[in-house]
Design a protein around this motif. Structure first.
Motif, PDB file in Angstrom:
ATOM      1  N   ALA A 125      -3.374   3.233   9.065  1.00 18.70           N
ATOM      2  CA  ALA A 125      -4.104   4.230   8.275  1.00 18.70           C
ATOM      3  C   ALA A 125      -4.642   5.360   9.136  1.00 18.70           C
ATOM      4  O   ALA A 125      -4.726   6.505   8.692  1.00 18.70           O
ATOM      5  CB  ALA A 125      -5.240   3.561   7.504  1.00 18.70           C
ATOM      6  N   GLY A 126      -5.042   5.043  10.374  1.00 18.08           N
ATOM      7  CA  GLY A 126      -5.647   6.050  11.230  1.00 18.08           C
ATOM      8  C   GLY A 126      -6.974   6.538  10.705  1.00 18.08           C
ATOM      9  O   GLY A 126      -7.384   7.670  10.980  1.00 18.08           O
ATOM     10  N   LEU A 127      -7.650   5.687   9.937  1.00 18.94           N
ATOM     11  CA  LEU A 127      -8.917   6.040   9.298  1.00 18.94           C
ATOM     12  C   LEU A 127      -9.931   4.926   9.483  1.00 18.94           C
ATOM     13  O   LEU A 127      -9.553   3.758   9.546  1.00 18.94           O
ATOM     14  CB  LEU A 127      -8.723   6.215   7.786  1.00 18.94           C
ATOM     15  CG  LEU A 127      -7.826   7.327   7.274  1.00 18.94           C
ATOM     16  CD1 LEU A 127      -7.498   7.080   5.804  1.00 18.94           C
ATOM     17  CD2 LEU A 127      -8.532   8.672   7.450  1.00 18.94           C
ATOM     18  N   PRO A 162       8.867 -10.591   7.752  1.00 23.04           N
ATOM     19  CA  PRO A 162       9.516  -9.719   8.744  1.00 23.04           C
ATOM     20  C   PRO A 162       9.175  -8.237   8.620  1.00 23.04           C
ATOM     21  O   PRO A 162       8.838  -7.609   9.621  1.00 23.04           O
ATOM     22  CB  PRO A 162      11.014  -9.985   8.518  1.00 23.04           C
ATOM     23  CG  PRO A 162      11.067 -11.351   7.938  1.00 23.04           C
ATOM     24  CD  PRO A 162       9.834 -11.496   7.107  1.00 23.04           C
ATOM     25  N   PRO A 163       9.250  -7.634   7.414  1.00 23.30           N
ATOM     26  CA  PRO A 163       9.001  -6.185   7.371  1.00 23.30           C
ATOM     27  C   PRO A 163       7.525  -5.848   7.275  1.00 23.30           C
ATOM     28  O   PRO A 163       7.103  -5.037   6.450  1.00 23.30           O
ATOM     29  CB  PRO A 163       9.760  -5.745   6.117  1.00 23.30           C
ATOM     30  CG  PRO A 163       9.670  -6.925   5.211  1.00 23.30           C
ATOM     31  CD  PRO A 163       9.662  -8.145   6.106  1.00 23.30           C
ATOM     32  N   GLU A 164       6.709  -6.460   8.130  1.00 25.91           N
ATOM     33  CA  GLU A 164       5.266  -6.255   8.001  1.00 25.91           C
ATOM     34  C   GLU A 164       4.863  -4.815   8.280  1.00 25.91           C
ATOM     35  O   GLU A 164       3.917  -4.310   7.689  1.00 25.91           O
ATOM     36  CB  GLU A 164       4.515  -7.211   8.919  1.00 25.91           C
ATOM     37  CG  GLU A 164       4.482  -8.631   8.381  1.00 25.91           C
ATOM     38  CD  GLU A 164       3.533  -9.525   9.155  1.00 25.91           C
ATOM     39  OE1 GLU A 164       2.893  -9.033  10.090  1.00 25.91           O
ATOM     40  OE2 GLU A 164       3.448 -10.710   8.814  1.00 25.91           O
ATOM     41  N   ASP A 165       5.570  -4.131   9.197  1.00 26.09           N
ATOM     42  CA  ASP A 165       5.201  -2.753   9.481  1.00 26.09           C
ATOM     43  C   ASP A 165       5.261  -1.919   8.206  1.00 26.09           C
ATOM     44  O   ASP A 165       4.391  -1.093   7.944  1.00 26.09           O
ATOM     45  CB  ASP A 165       6.122  -2.159  10.546  1.00 26.09           C
ATOM     46  CG  ASP A 165       5.828  -2.721  11.940  1.00 26.09           C
ATOM     47  OD1 ASP A 165       6.647  -2.503  12.832  1.00 26.09           O
ATOM     48  OD2 ASP A 165       4.767  -3.368  12.094  1.00 26.09           O
ATOM     49  N   LEU A 175      -3.453  -7.324   0.227  1.00 28.30           N
ATOM     50  CA  LEU A 175      -2.641  -7.853   1.320  1.00 28.30           C
ATOM     51  C   LEU A 175      -3.001  -9.329   1.495  1.00 28.30           C
ATOM     52  O   LEU A 175      -4.138  -9.662   1.837  1.00 28.30           O
ATOM     53  CB  LEU A 175      -2.902  -7.082   2.617  1.00 28.30           C
ATOM     54  CG  LEU A 175      -2.559  -5.588   2.590  1.00 28.30           C
ATOM     55  CD1 LEU A 175      -2.804  -4.973   3.969  1.00 28.30           C
ATOM     56  CD2 LEU A 175      -1.126  -5.350   2.149  1.00 28.30           C
ATOM     57  N   ASP A 176      -2.046 -10.196   1.240  1.00 29.10           N
ATOM     58  CA  ASP A 176      -2.270 -11.642   1.283  1.00 29.10           C
ATOM     59  C   ASP A 176      -1.930 -12.153   2.678  1.00 29.10           C
ATOM     60  O   ASP A 176      -0.764 -12.288   3.035  1.00 29.10           O
ATOM     61  CB  ASP A 176      -1.413 -12.331   0.222  1.00 29.10           C
ATOM     62  CG  ASP A 176      -1.609 -13.843   0.196  1.00 29.10           C
ATOM     63  OD1 ASP A 176      -2.362 -14.377   1.033  1.00 29.10           O
ATOM     64  OD2 ASP A 176      -0.988 -14.495  -0.668  1.00 29.10           O
ATOM     65  N   PHE A 206       2.186  -2.539   5.931  1.00 32.03           N
ATOM     66  CA  PHE A 206       0.958  -1.853   6.342  1.00 32.03           C
ATOM     67  C   PHE A 206       1.062  -0.350   6.144  1.00 32.03           C
ATOM     68  O   PHE A 206       0.062   0.304   5.814  1.00 32.03           O
ATOM     69  CB  PHE A 206       0.616  -2.215   7.787  1.00 32.03           C
ATOM     70  CG  PHE A 206       0.241  -3.658   7.960  1.00 32.03           C
ATOM     71  CD1 PHE A 206      -0.849  -4.193   7.302  1.00 32.03           C
ATOM     72  CD2 PHE A 206       1.017  -4.496   8.747  1.00 32.03           C
ATOM     73  CE1 PHE A 206      -1.181  -5.531   7.427  1.00 32.03           C
ATOM     74  CE2 PHE A 206       0.687  -5.835   8.892  1.00 32.03           C
ATOM     75  CZ  PHE A 206      -0.409  -6.353   8.225  1.00 32.03           C
ATOM     76  N   LEU A 207       2.257   0.211   6.328  1.00 29.92           N
ATOM     77  CA  LEU A 207       2.435   1.640   6.051  1.00 29.92           C
ATOM     78  C   LEU A 207       2.224   1.938   4.574  1.00 29.92           C
ATOM     79  O   LEU A 207       1.610   2.952   4.212  1.00 29.92           O
ATOM     80  CB  LEU A 207       3.824   2.090   6.494  1.00 29.92           C
ATOM     81  CG  LEU A 207       4.058   2.133   8.011  1.00 29.92           C
ATOM     82  CD1 LEU A 207       5.522   2.445   8.317  1.00 29.92           C
ATOM     83  CD2 LEU A 207       3.144   3.154   8.684  1.00 29.92           C
TER      84      LEU A 207
END
Length: 342
Positions: A137-139, A12-15, A172-173, A18-19
């Motif tokens: 990431a914006g990269l 659920p807290p995937e956001d 990240l799995d 990734f942050l």
């Protein structure tokens, strides 16, 4: 260094995941992540110090360039100095997806990313976790396969952990990767375009978009930058010596077994064992591979990892057909079976 493993599929807290991974990248760290091909080992592509850590973690030769991953065409403008018509056509057809385009590099791209060469390899991955990481990431993210150099490519997070634990900050799995072998690479600085590495997209599919291409890659020079990743003579290799045979896999397995070796056999389709006494021997590990190219590719590296884990001394592989559909698989097997350079 402790390597953190974060599960992303179905969490659920995937956001937040990734942050957190994006923060690691922006701070100069390394994050392994799934793509639709294999797991990649990512760093900020615009930071030379970060990218240098990839080479250290993998033990990768400095002249072997990296692929830069971007979210889409707009991101490619940050790393490529030009965007020719063929790039637009191929990106429209295959991006996001397992196609890498070699283009003149942007001045902002550090030389370490390109192995000191004038071109950059760039692609937009299709895997949702890779896309989510790129957006967070914006990269642009420089990312070769997340394994020790010349070893088997990782298609599961556990493969990454075993090879790179303690060398990188985060994994990240996202579960098994669906494609199983690396992207197709096309050099668009050549006229006509040149195939540098076969992969999941076939030459025929590319030619349907841009017309005829050169299908033979140039012979890399012993010194100087390679034109593309995936061009080392020996690559993608299991620990045990591997031999491909067009016929007689059972006989070769039997010969090695009689010599007292533990043998792994990638069999293309179920068939008769070498003969009953040999097949019953505890030293023989048989893995039946799918008969068609895409599922075979998806299974290939995982199967070779299984044979490594089983501790076999030799691996025999039934050679796949000589056709466009199998070109990527044949390339990986050819490099996996090449002798170790002296």
């Amino acid at each position: 260094m402790k390597t953190q493993v974060l599960r992303v599929a179905g969490k659920p807290p995937e956001d937040d995941v990734f942050l957190r991974a994006a923060a690691v990248l922006r701070a100069g760290g390394l994050v392994a992540f799934p793509t639709e091909t294999v797991y990649g080992l990512g760093a900020n592509a615009l930071c030379a110090d970060s990218v240098n850590r990839i080479f250290t973690a993998k033990g990768r030769p400095a002249h072997n360039p990296l692929i830069v991953h971007v979210a889409g065409v707009a991101g490619a403008a940050r790393v490529a100095a030009g965007w020719p018509a063929n790039a637009a056509l191929l990106a429209e057809r295959f991006w996001p997806g397992p196609l890498t385009l070699v283009l003149p590099k942007h001045a902002d791209v550090p030389g370490v990313v390109t192995g000191g060469g004038p071109t950059v390899a760039v692609r937009a991955p299709a895997h949702p976790a890779a896309q989510a990481l790129l957006r967070a990431a914006g990269l642009p993210i420089a990312a070769p396969s997340a394994n020790r150099s010349n070893g088997l490519s990782p298609t599961q997070a556990e493969h990454v952990r075993r090879g790179l634990e303690g060398r990188i900050e985060m994994i990240l799995d996202g579960g098994p990767t669906p494609g199983g072998i690396e992207s197709t690479i096309i050099d668009l600085t050549s006229d006509p375009p040149r195939l540098l590495r076969p992969g999941l997209i076939t030459p025929a599919e590319i030619e349907a978009v841009v017309g005829p291409i050169q299908r033979s890659a140039p012979t890399p020079h012993a010194e100087g930058p390679l034109p593309s990743p995936g061009m080392l003579q020996r690559h993608y290799s299991p620990r045990a010596p591997l031999e491909c045979v067009h016929a007689g896999g059972a006989r070769l397995a039997d010969q090695w077994l009689r010599a007292g070796l533990r043998v792994g056999w990638l069999r293309r389709a179920p068939g008769p064992p070498p003969h009953p006494p040999t097949h019953a021997a505890p030293g023989l590990v048989v893995i039946d591979m799918p008969p068609d190219a895409p599922p075979y590719a998806a299974r290939l590296f995982a199967a070779l990892h299984e044979l490594d884990d089983a501790g076999v001394d030799r691996i025999v592989v039934d050679a796949p057909p000589d056709s466009d559909a199998w070109l990527g698989v044949r390339d990986r097997l050819r490099r996996a079976s090449a002798p170790t350079p002296r």
